[in-house]
Design an enzyme around this catalytic site. Structure first.
Site, PDB file in Angstrom:
ATOM      1  N   GLU A 174       0.818  -1.222   0.000  1.00 40.69           N
ATOM      2  CA  GLU A 174       0.000   0.000   0.000  1.00 40.69           C
ATOM      3  C   GLU A 174       0.852   1.273   0.000  1.00 40.69           C
ATOM      4  O   GLU A 174       0.561   2.224   0.742  1.00 40.69           O
ATOM      5  CB  GLU A 174      -0.956  -0.007   1.199  1.00 40.69           C
ATOM      6  CG  GLU A 174      -2.008  -1.104   1.103  1.00 40.69           C
ATOM      7  CD  GLU A 174      -3.052  -1.046   2.219  1.00 40.69           C
ATOM      8  OE1 GLU A 174      -2.905  -0.231   3.150  1.00 40.69           O
ATOM      9  OE2 GLU A 174      -4.021  -1.828   2.148  1.00 40.69           O
ATOM     10  N   GLU A 293      -5.744  -8.392  -0.476  1.00 41.72           N
ATOM     11  CA  GLU A 293      -6.491  -8.036   0.738  1.00 41.72           C
ATOM     12  C   GLU A 293      -7.933  -7.805   0.339  1.00 41.72           C
ATOM     13  O   GLU A 293      -8.220  -6.941  -0.485  1.00 41.72           O
ATOM     14  CB  GLU A 293      -5.935  -6.775   1.423  1.00 41.72           C
ATOM     15  CG  GLU A 293      -4.606  -6.965   2.123  1.00 41.72           C
ATOM     16  CD  GLU A 293      -4.204  -5.739   2.951  1.00 41.72           C
ATOM     17  OE1 GLU A 293      -5.110  -5.075   3.516  1.00 41.72           O
ATOM     18  OE2 GLU A 293      -2.999  -5.446   3.030  1.00 41.72           O
TER      19      GLU A 293
END
Length: 503
Positions: A174, A293
């Protein structure tokens, strides 16, 4: 009244073979996922290495083929060397992603041991927040090189003569997010991902690499980030990651169950961006997607632990409802529909932290409602996804229009001669009469019709009542002359398994 839907399935019209890694999961050094989850020395079920056997049993039943570790946000500040070697010499560090104290009792080698016990592979990550190419190539050398170099011999000195041979590696986590340690612009990240991937491959040419995509479709940088990163690192990476979380904090179940349409658009959008860069570069390589995710996450956005620097405090231990299980089922169906591009997926996470499995420290284990659709998909959703022609009534929700009441996909395991139909009836009030044309499969007979349903959308499984929401066999289905006639209860998850004529 009963609403009606129809499906046509032909075994000759396929989407793609399912990569088993679609049913992967994630264990981050966050909350009680590691300490108190998979690892609890002194627990009555703990083995000689401190791993909870009851947790291993529940995880093995899911047949999870790959588990992402050790992060997550944790990865962007992780110093991997702190987690190897004699445990008595390992450093306790302030962990800035989640404001906890990391003991490093479970590091790279311990997790590799656990993965073998769990029957899974490791999706390893490198730190591109506070570190870079040099540390990444050293970690690959430590994990994958046989011997005869400093880091491979260091691993051997730690008691691991055979290399771990981790195949899949995430290039950071991320890195687009301002919450990330060492967050970067798309150009900064694309450059370091390219250079890091290059030297990692020089150490081990057999590995595959996952570049960070957007952390959600709602990111202001979405699309531009993906295009820029791929433009800079296309030749080095094999996968682009997507992260997607949903919830019903607004209390609108019809809208919540329609959120899989957002996931569908997210996957399709990222695939289109990757194909644009492929066309721009005139490349023969097609980038695949790693949805590494995804989950329902009601407590997303809440603060970290109220008291800083605790060791493994309970965090994000969402109690999942029956409607959450329906939503998870819809997401799994959506992923399967995109099996031609989504080759890896990681339900985030696996135990205690936003997880299908919960444990009590020193005590019992129970399965949340979301465990069951994941179990069914992983165990029965292997094979080839088929194109389905669907005729179903639709509804409009707050954020979505033309939402089909029927969310469904079919997977054919040719080797076993078994066709599996996964179906969610999104209608909150009415049952659904479903007719499925399976004439192309020859003589067919019903093996079973599994149903997950509840008269309470908010029902949960708890330590004291772990079986409030569990699947049952004996759903209302029959097959007559190549036609499946099934009754899907209102707001229900259904798995219809059919034995077919082989050949």
């Amino acid at each position: 009244m009963t609403i009606r839907s129809r499906m046509l399935i032909d075994k000759h019209f396929t989407v793609s073979a399912v990569d088993p890694r679609m049913y992967g999961s994630f264990i981050e050094h966050l909350g009680r996922a590691v300490y108190g989850g998979i690892y609890e020395p002194g627990h009555p079920t703990a083995d000689e290495n401190g791993f909870r056997r009851d947790a291993l049993e529940a995880i093995r039943a899911l047949q999870v083929p790959i588990v992402r570790s050790p992060g997550g946000n944790f990865m962007s500040g992780n110093i991997w060397e702190d987690g190897v070697g004699p445990k008595s010499e390992r450093k306790r560090k302030l962990e800035l992603a989640w404001w906890t104290t990391e003991t490093n009792a479970v590091g790279t080698n311990e997790f590799a041991e656990w993965a073998k016990l769990a029957g899974t592979e490791v999706m390893m990550a490198v730190n591109l927040g506070t570190r870079g190419p040099d540390d990444a190539r050293n970690l690959v050398e430590y994990c994958n090189h046989p011997s005869g170099s400093y880091y491979s011999d260091l691993r051997i000195s730690h008691g691991y003569r055979e290399p771990h041979r981790f195949k899949t590696w995430c290039l950071g986590n991320e890195m687009v997010g301002p919450w990330q340690i060492g967050a970067k612009t798309a150009v900064e990240y694309g450059r370091i991902a390219n250079e890091t991937g290059k030297v990692m491959r020089w150490v081990d040419p057999t590995i595959e690499l996952v570049a960070c995509g957007s952390s959600s479709r709602g990111m202001p940088t979405f699309a531009e980030w993906e295009a820029t990163v791929l433009d800079l690192a296309y030749d080095q990476v094999d996968y682009l990651s997507l992260h997607a979380y949903y919830n019903n904090n607004a209390g609108d179940t019809a809208n919540f169950l329609a959120s899989s349409l957002d996931l569908d658009q997210f996957i399709g959008g990222v695939a289109s961006i990757a194909d644009y860069v492929q066309a721009k570069k005139r490349s023969k390589k097609k980038i695949m997607l790693s949805l590494d995710e995804w989950n329902v996450w009601h407590s997303i956005g809440t603060s970290r632990a109220s008291e800083r620097w605790q060791i493994a405090p309970p965090e994000f231990e969402d109690a999942y409802t029956f409607e959450d299980a329906l939503a998870v089922g819809c997401y799994l169906i959506t992923m399967l529909k995109h099996a031609d591009r989504v080759k890896m997926g990681c339900l985030a996470q696996l135990i205690n932290t936003i997880a299908p499995i919960m444990t009590e420290t020193g005590g019992s284990l129970w399965l949340q409602t979301t465990y069951y659709p994941f179990f069914h998909a992983s165990n029965y959703g292997r094979g080839t996804v088929l194109q389905s022609v669907v005729d179903a009534p639709k509804y409009d929700a707050k954020d979505f229009t033309d939402v089909p009441y029927l969310e469904s996909v079919s997977v054919f395991d040719e080797e076993q001669g078994v066709l599996t139909i996964f179906a969610v009836n999104r209608h909150l009030e009415e049952p659904m009469a479903l007719e499925v044309d399976v004439r192309s499969f020859g003589d067919a007979r019903l093996l079973e019709h599994i149903v997950l349903e509840s008269d309470d959308l908010k029902a949960t499984n708890t330590k004291t009542n772990p079986n409030r929401v569990v699947p049952r066999k004996g759903g209302e289905s029959k097959i007559d002359q190549g036609s499946v006639q099934a009754l899907l209860g209102r707001a229900s998850w259904n798995v219809i398994r059919i034995a077919t004529t082989k050949g």
